[in-house]
Scaffold this active site. Structure first.
Site, PDB file in Angstrom:
ATOM      1  N   THR A   1      59.364  29.679  48.440  1.00 29.19           N
ATOM      2  CA  THR A   1      58.643  28.573  47.801  1.00 29.19           C
ATOM      3  C   THR A   1      57.597  28.160  48.833  1.00 29.19           C
ATOM      4  O   THR A   1      57.847  28.268  50.054  1.00 29.19           O
ATOM      5  CB  THR A   1      59.543  27.361  47.473  1.00 29.19           C
ATOM      6  OG1 THR A   1      60.060  26.847  48.704  1.00 29.19           O
ATOM      7  CG2 THR A   1      60.703  27.732  46.554  1.00 29.19           C
ATOM      8  N   HIS A   2      56.436  27.728  48.395  1.00 34.14           N
ATOM      9  CA  HIS A   2      55.319  27.393  49.297  1.00 34.14           C
ATOM     10  C   HIS A   2      54.955  28.566  50.208  1.00 34.14           C
ATOM     11  O   HIS A   2      54.447  28.361  51.299  1.00 34.14           O
ATOM     12  CB  HIS A   2      55.627  26.164  50.171  1.00 34.14           C
ATOM     13  CG  HIS A   2      56.205  25.002  49.420  1.00 34.14           C
ATOM     14  ND1 HIS A   2      55.446  24.001  48.876  1.00 34.14           N
ATOM     15  CD2 HIS A   2      57.507  24.703  49.080  1.00 34.14           C
ATOM     16  CE1 HIS A   2      56.217  23.118  48.251  1.00 34.14           C
ATOM     17  NE2 HIS A   2      57.487  23.533  48.354  1.00 34.14           N
TER      18      HIS A   2
ATOM     19  N   GLU B   1      44.018  44.861  43.265  1.00 30.84           N
ATOM     20  CA  GLU B   1      42.903  43.932  43.512  1.00 30.84           C
ATOM     21  C   GLU B   1      41.955  43.885  42.313  1.00 30.84           C
ATOM     22  O   GLU B   1      41.473  42.823  41.925  1.00 30.84           O
ATOM     23  CB  GLU B   1      42.124  44.354  44.769  1.00 30.84           C
ATOM     24  CG  GLU B   1      42.912  44.112  46.058  1.00 30.84           C
ATOM     25  CD  GLU B   1      42.277  44.792  47.261  1.00 30.84           C
ATOM     26  OE1 GLU B   1      41.043  44.836  47.358  1.00 30.84           O
ATOM     27  OE2 GLU B   1      43.039  45.315  48.112  1.00 30.84           O
TER      28      GLU B   1
ATOM     29  N   SER C   1      40.309  54.330  53.885  1.00 31.96           N
ATOM     30  CA  SER C   1      39.032  53.975  54.494  1.00 31.96           C
ATOM     31  C   SER C   1      38.510  55.171  55.267  1.00 31.96           C
ATOM     32  O   SER C   1      39.286  55.913  55.877  1.00 31.96           O
ATOM     33  CB  SER C   1      39.235  52.781  55.428  1.00 31.96           C
ATOM     34  OG  SER C   1      38.215  52.748  56.392  1.00 31.96           O
TER      35      SER C   1
ATOM     36  N   LYS D   1      44.548  52.474  57.254  1.00 32.12           N
ATOM     37  CA  LYS D   1      44.532  51.659  56.034  1.00 32.12           C
ATOM     38  C   LYS D   1      44.952  52.407  54.773  1.00 32.12           C
ATOM     39  O   LYS D   1      44.621  53.561  54.584  1.00 32.12           O
ATOM     40  CB  LYS D   1      43.129  51.068  55.814  1.00 32.12           C
ATOM     41  CG  LYS D   1      42.899  49.837  56.677  1.00 32.12           C
ATOM     42  CD  LYS D   1      41.470  49.420  56.648  1.00 32.12           C
ATOM     43  CE  LYS D   1      41.055  48.997  55.263  1.00 32.12           C
ATOM     44  NZ  LYS D   1      41.031  47.558  55.131  1.00 32.12           N
TER      45      LYS D   1
ATOM     46  N   ASN E   1      44.755  50.987  50.924  1.00 34.05           N
ATOM     47  CA  ASN E   1      44.343  49.767  50.204  1.00 34.05           C
ATOM     48  C   ASN E   1      44.881  49.710  48.765  1.00 34.05           C
ATOM     49  O   ASN E   1      44.792  50.699  48.052  1.00 34.05           O
ATOM     50  CB  ASN E   1      42.817  49.679  50.147  1.00 34.05           C
ATOM     51  CG  ASN E   1      42.192  49.642  51.525  1.00 34.05           C
ATOM     52  OD1 ASN E   1      42.765  49.080  52.462  1.00 34.05           O
ATOM     53  ND2 ASN E   1      41.029  50.249  51.665  1.00 34.05           N
TER      54      ASN E   1
ATOM     55  N   GLN F   1      28.289  35.968  15.229  1.00 35.69           N
ATOM     56  CA  GLN F   1      28.107  37.369  15.607  1.00 35.69           C
ATOM     57  C   GLN F   1      28.472  37.569  17.085  1.00 35.69           C
ATOM     58  O   GLN F   1      28.801  38.672  17.505  1.00 35.69           O
ATOM     59  CB  GLN F   1      26.647  37.772  15.354  1.00 35.69           C
ATOM     60  CG  GLN F   1      26.320  39.194  15.697  1.00 35.69           C
ATOM     61  CD  GLN F   1      24.986  39.635  15.104  1.00 35.69           C
ATOM     62  OE1 GLN F   1      24.885  39.854  13.913  1.00 35.69           O
ATOM     63  NE2 GLN F   1      23.971  39.737  15.932  1.00 35.69           N
TER      64      GLN F   1
HETATM   65  N1  ARG Z   1      26.292  41.146  11.913  1.00 31.72           N
HETATM   66  C1  ARG Z   1      26.809  39.969  11.323  1.00 31.72           C
HETATM   67  C2  ARG Z   1      27.927  39.395  12.189  1.00 31.72           C
HETATM   68  O1  ARG Z   1      28.451  40.112  12.956  1.00 31.72           O
HETATM   69  C3  ARG Z   1      27.341  40.265   9.965  1.00 31.72           C
HETATM   70  C4  ARG Z   1      27.296  39.109   9.016  1.00 31.72           C
HETATM   71  C5  ARG Z   1      25.894  38.815   8.633  1.00 31.72           C
HETATM   72  N2  ARG Z   1      25.805  37.771   7.706  1.00 31.72           N
HETATM   73  C6  ARG Z   1      24.698  37.057   7.540  1.00 31.72           C
HETATM   74  N3  ARG Z   1      24.720  36.132   6.653  1.00 31.72           N
HETATM   75  N4  ARG Z   1      23.638  37.223   8.294  1.00 31.72           N
HETATM   76  O2  ARG Z   1      28.278  38.260  12.107  1.00 31.72           O
END
Ligand code: ARG
Length: 348
Positions: free
Chosen positions: A154-155, A289, A276, A282, A284, A321
């Protein structure tokens, strides 16, 4: 020619088209877009909204397009506005007017809502499988080291003696909860939004239960505005994925410490370490990471989704979108991390 070009007298400006377009990142949903369209075509045929023969021709046409994309005979046009426009344009080129009938009783708004659900449902299953595989690997290691005594901390101060097996099993518990969270996100996305139309459904006498059944959805969405503008399942998935990354990152941090000369608790297999060129002593833990570092991307994707969604009025807005790049990046990153992380643990 755009789907919506009817009322416009000019072509869209080229750079505006590039800015507006989503084809570079939504083309990965071509299979789901075609599957959704085939189900829709079948349903409107069955309901007598288009002729059965037209419905059949559309389905055959779509099958042909899918096969041609799959085997490399059809290149997706990166100048198209989005994957929906591209597939429908290609179908219309192949079938003429009949191709256009496919869009009867639907909008791209409910189309994209169904595509992304179909796409993510598959990916959730893939990720769940990967997480379960990691849990299995951890359980085997824990069994192997059930009697290996180590200091518990712990800690980061030595606290009480525990076994290495017990320590490892803490991660199995975290990952089991992750599986649960993935299943919860899956349940929420297992809802069929077609029939929502642009936002206010359609006056055609559709039967949504047919499409839901064909596409293997558990149920149909209940409210058309919500059907097209719900992206909760993206935020939930990104949140579940972020928590997976927290767990992988914590585990990585411990592995990095345990590999140091100061601890010397574990040694990674050569195949999962790097060296390395000028410091031969080393070895790694790069993979651990990188996994720790990549957690930031996934948290960023979650923040993107929350921010995109928080201020938009109902229903669809173009902001949405922006959901795709974020959720796809989160999915890709977690899959990649698990692909590297699980064998590293297995072989340590
Ligand atoms: N490419 C658009 C999207 O991914 C599809 C829907 C488009 N609809 C619209 N009313 N422009 O959201």
């Amino acid at each position: 020619m755009k789907l919506w070009a009817g009322r416009f007298s000019k072509e869209i400006d080229k750079k505006t088209n590039d800015f507006n377009s989503s084809i570079s990142f939504d083309s990965r949903m071509y299979r789901e877009d075609i599957e959704g369209s085939m189900a829709h075509a079948e349903m409107i045929g069955e309901c007598g909204i288009i002729e059965k023969s037209e419905s059949q021709a559309i389905i055959e046409g779509l099958k042909g397009i899918l096969a041609d994309i799959d085997n490399g005979n059809l290149q997706i046009d990166m100048n198209a506005e989005d994957i929906h426009t591209f597939i429908e344009g290609e179908l219309t080129q192949r079938l003429g007017q009949t191709g256009k009938r496919l869009h009867t009783a639907r909008s791209r708004n409910d189309q994209v809502a169904v595509d992304i659900r179909l796409y993510l449902k598959k990916e959730v299953q893939n990720i769940k499988k990967q997480v379960k595989e990691l849990i299995g690997v951890i359980c085997n290691k824990a069994e192997e080291y059930a009697g290996a005594v180590m200091p518990g901390y712990t800690h980061l101060q030595r606290a009480q003696p525990i076994t290495f097996g017990h320590h490892l099993m803490a991660y199995a518990e975290m990952l089991l909860r992750d599986v649960d969270r993935l299943e919860c996100a899956y349940r929420h996305m297992d809802e069929m939004p077609l029939g929502s139309g642009a936002l206010a459904t359609t006056t055609y006498p559709i039967d949504r239960t047919i499409t839901a059944k064909l596409l293997n959805f558990d149920r149909v969405s209940q409210n058309s505005l919500d059907g097209v503008s719900d992206r909760d399942f993206c935020m939930e998935l990104a949140s579940a994925l972020s928590i997976i990354m927290v767990h992988l990152s914590r585990f990585s941090e411990e592995i990095i410490m345990w590999c140091s000369w100061e601890f010397k608790f574990v040694e990674l297999d050569d195949a999962f370490s790097t060296g390395s060129s000028i410091m031969p002593q080393k070895k790694n833990p790069d993979i651990a990471e990188l996994v720790r570092g990549k957690s930031g991307r996934v948290f960023g994707d979650l923040m993107t989704l929350l921010t995109v969604m928080k201020g938009i009025a109902l229903a669809y807005n173009k902001d949405m979108q922006e959901d795709k790049e974020a959720i796809f990046d989160a999915v890709d990153t977690v899959k990649m991390c698990l692909t590297a992380f699980t064998p590293m643990i297995k072989c340590a």
